[in-house]
Design a protein around this motif. Structure first.
Motif, mmCIF file in Angstrom:
data_model
loop_
_atom_site.group_PDB
_atom_site.id
_atom_site.type_symbol
_atom_site.label_atom_id
_atom_site.label_comp_id
_atom_site.label_asym_id
_atom_site.label_seq_id
_atom_site.Cartn_x
_atom_site.Cartn_y
_atom_site.Cartn_z
ATOM 1 N N ALA A 13 11.278 -34.572 20.508
ATOM 2 C CA ALA A 13 11.009 -35.658 19.555
ATOM 3 C C ALA A 13 9.953 -36.630 20.067
ATOM 4 N N GLY A 14 9.637 -36.550 21.361
ATOM 5 C CA GLY A 14 8.655 -37.469 21.936
ATOM 6 C C GLY A 14 9.198 -38.869 22.132
ATOM 7 N N VAL A 15 10.498 -38.956 22.473
ATOM 8 C CA VAL A 15 11.148 -40.251 22.691
ATOM 9 C C VAL A 15 11.958 -40.183 23.982
ATOM 10 N N THR A 16 12.608 -41.276 24.341
ATOM 11 C CA THR A 16 13.459 -41.294 25.530
ATOM 12 C C THR A 16 14.865 -40.797 25.193
ATOM 13 N N LYS A 17 15.631 -40.461 26.241
ATOM 14 C CA LYS A 17 17.031 -40.056 26.031
ATOM 15 C C LYS A 17 17.822 -41.205 25.399
ATOM 16 N N ALA A 18 17.524 -42.432 25.820
ATOM 17 C CA ALA A 18 18.218 -43.595 25.254
ATOM 18 C C ALA A 18 17.959 -43.701 23.759
ATOM 19 N N THR A 19 16.730 -43.417 23.351
ATOM 20 C CA THR A 19 16.408 -43.478 21.923
ATOM 21 C C THR A 19 17.181 -42.412 21.149
ATOM 22 N N VAL A 20 17.295 -41.223 21.716
ATOM 23 C CA VAL A 20 18.096 -40.173 21.074
ATOM 24 C C VAL A 20 19.535 -40.658 20.917
ATOM 25 N N SER A 21 20.081 -41.193 21.986
ATOM 26 C CA SER A 21 21.462 -41.682 21.949
ATOM 27 C C SER A 21 21.638 -42.760 20.886
ATOM 28 N N HIS A 22 20.719 -43.726 20.855
ATOM 29 C CA HIS A 22 20.827 -44.818 19.886
ATOM 30 C C HIS A 22 20.630 -44.327 18.456
ATOM 31 N N ALA A 23 19.733 -43.351 18.281
ATOM 32 C CA ALA A 23 19.488 -42.827 16.934
ATOM 33 C C ALA A 23 20.731 -42.118 16.389
ATOM 34 N N LEU A 24 21.461 -41.447 17.274
ATOM 35 C CA LEU A 24 22.631 -40.698 16.822
ATOM 36 C C LEU A 24 23.886 -41.550 16.731
ATOM 37 N N SER A 25 23.993 -42.551 17.603
ATOM 38 C CA SER A 25 25.211 -43.373 17.602
ATOM 39 C C SER A 25 25.156 -44.490 16.580
ATOM 40 N N GLY A 26 23.939 -44.931 16.247
ATOM 41 C CA GLY A 26 23.806 -46.060 15.324
ATOM 42 C C GLY A 26 24.130 -47.388 15.970
ATOM 43 N N ASN A 27 24.256 -47.405 17.302
ATOM 44 C CA ASN A 27 24.617 -48.643 18.000
ATOM 45 C C ASN A 27 23.463 -49.635 18.107
ATOM 46 N N ARG A 28 22.244 -49.148 18.005
ATOM 47 C CA ARG A 28 21.074 -50.020 18.085
ATOM 48 C C ARG A 28 20.144 -49.671 16.931
ATOM 49 N N PRO A 29 19.374 -50.652 16.483
ATOM 50 C CA PRO A 29 18.450 -50.354 15.381
ATOM 51 C C PRO A 29 17.321 -49.420 15.840
ATOM 52 N N ILE A 30 17.125 -48.368 15.072
ATOM 53 C CA ILE A 30 16.065 -47.391 15.309
ATOM 54 C C ILE A 30 15.350 -47.197 13.969
ATOM 55 N N SER A 31 14.045 -47.121 14.003
ATOM 56 C CA SER A 31 13.310 -46.950 12.738
ATOM 57 C C SER A 31 13.714 -45.634 12.078
ATOM 58 N N ASP A 32 13.593 -45.615 10.756
ATOM 59 C CA ASP A 32 13.925 -44.407 10.004
ATOM 60 C C ASP A 32 13.059 -43.235 10.446
ATOM 61 N N GLU A 33 11.793 -43.518 10.743
ATOM 62 C CA GLU A 33 10.863 -42.469 11.169
ATOM 63 C C GLU A 33 11.305 -41.856 12.502
ATOM 64 N N THR A 34 11.683 -42.707 13.447
ATOM 65 C CA THR A 34 12.124 -42.216 14.760
ATOM 66 C C THR A 34 13.434 -41.453 14.627
ATOM 67 N N LYS A 35 14.334 -41.995 13.844
ATOM 68 C CA LYS A 35 15.615 -41.315 13.647
ATOM 69 C C LYS A 35 15.401 -39.934 13.035
ATOM 70 N N ALA A 36 14.505 -39.841 12.064
ATOM 71 C CA ALA A 36 14.212 -38.553 11.428
ATOM 72 C C ALA A 36 13.640 -37.568 12.447
ATOM 73 N N LYS A 37 12.764 -38.031 13.350
ATOM 74 C CA LYS A 37 12.200 -37.155 14.390
ATOM 75 C C LYS A 37 13.299 -36.646 15.317
#
Length: 185
Positions: A13-37
């Motif tokens: 996805a071209g992101v960090t492991k933390a971003t993957v975790s946050h995108a899947l858990s919903g614990n932190r705000p992640i842009s829709d575009e990043t979440k989709a990636k």
């Protein structure tokens, strides 16, 4: 072939492991575009979160246990257990919670099993085959293991209790047996 990891998803996805975790858990705000990636990368790699990693992060095993002190042959020939297990599984499946079944040979093994559960193996237990003044109820209370009692238990307890009202069916069975001429029931 090795198992796909969160690092593989992050790299794809071209992101960090933390971003993957946050995108899947919903614990932190992640842009829709990043979440989709992240979701697209996870799907492409056929990745599923590690249950052990999730358990460490949430401090939950995502499992409920049933410990039975019975001969496995008795369980195999008892019509109650398959129906009971199917009913419990149908409810637990809604939250992707596992059912852990452990068959033990006696009280010492049963105590060890319950102690093990309190060390992260399960989040709680269902207690079956209740007896008057059942030693397991205060034992589990002392262990601090959340428990639901399944059956009649008339002693004071802080645990929830699920009971069946089998009075009418038992009366029907007895009436049927008497009507058939049976005297010793």
């Amino acid at each position: 072939m090795s198992r796909t990891t969160i690092a593989d998803v992050a790299r794809e996805a071209g992101v960090t492991k933390a971003t993957v975790s946050h995108a899947l858990s919903g614990n932190r705000p992640i842009s829709d575009e990043t979440k989709a990636k992240v979701l697209a990368a996870a799907e492409k790699l056929n990745w599923a979160p590690s249950q052990s990693a999730r358990a460490l992060a949430t401090r939950r095993a995502n499992a409920v246990a049933v410990v039975l002190a019975r001969d496995p042959q008795v369980i195999a020939n008892d019509s109650f257990f398959p129906a009971f297990i199917a009913g419990v599984e149908s409810v637990l499946a809604e939250t992707e919670t596992a059912l852990l079944l452990q068959v033990v040979s006696g009280r010492d093994a049963e105590e060890r099993a319950y102690r093990t559960l309190t060390h992260g193996r399960a989040d709680g237990a269902l207690l079956l085959d209740l007896r008057t003044d059942d030693w397991r109820v205060p034992f589990l209370d002392d262990l601090g293991l959340p428990t639901v009692l399944v059956g009649a238990y008339d002693q004071p307890t802080g645990f929830s209790c699920v009971r069946t009202d089998d009075t009418a069916p038992v009366r029907e069975i007895i009436a049927h047996l008497r009507a058939a001429g049976h005297e010793r029931i």
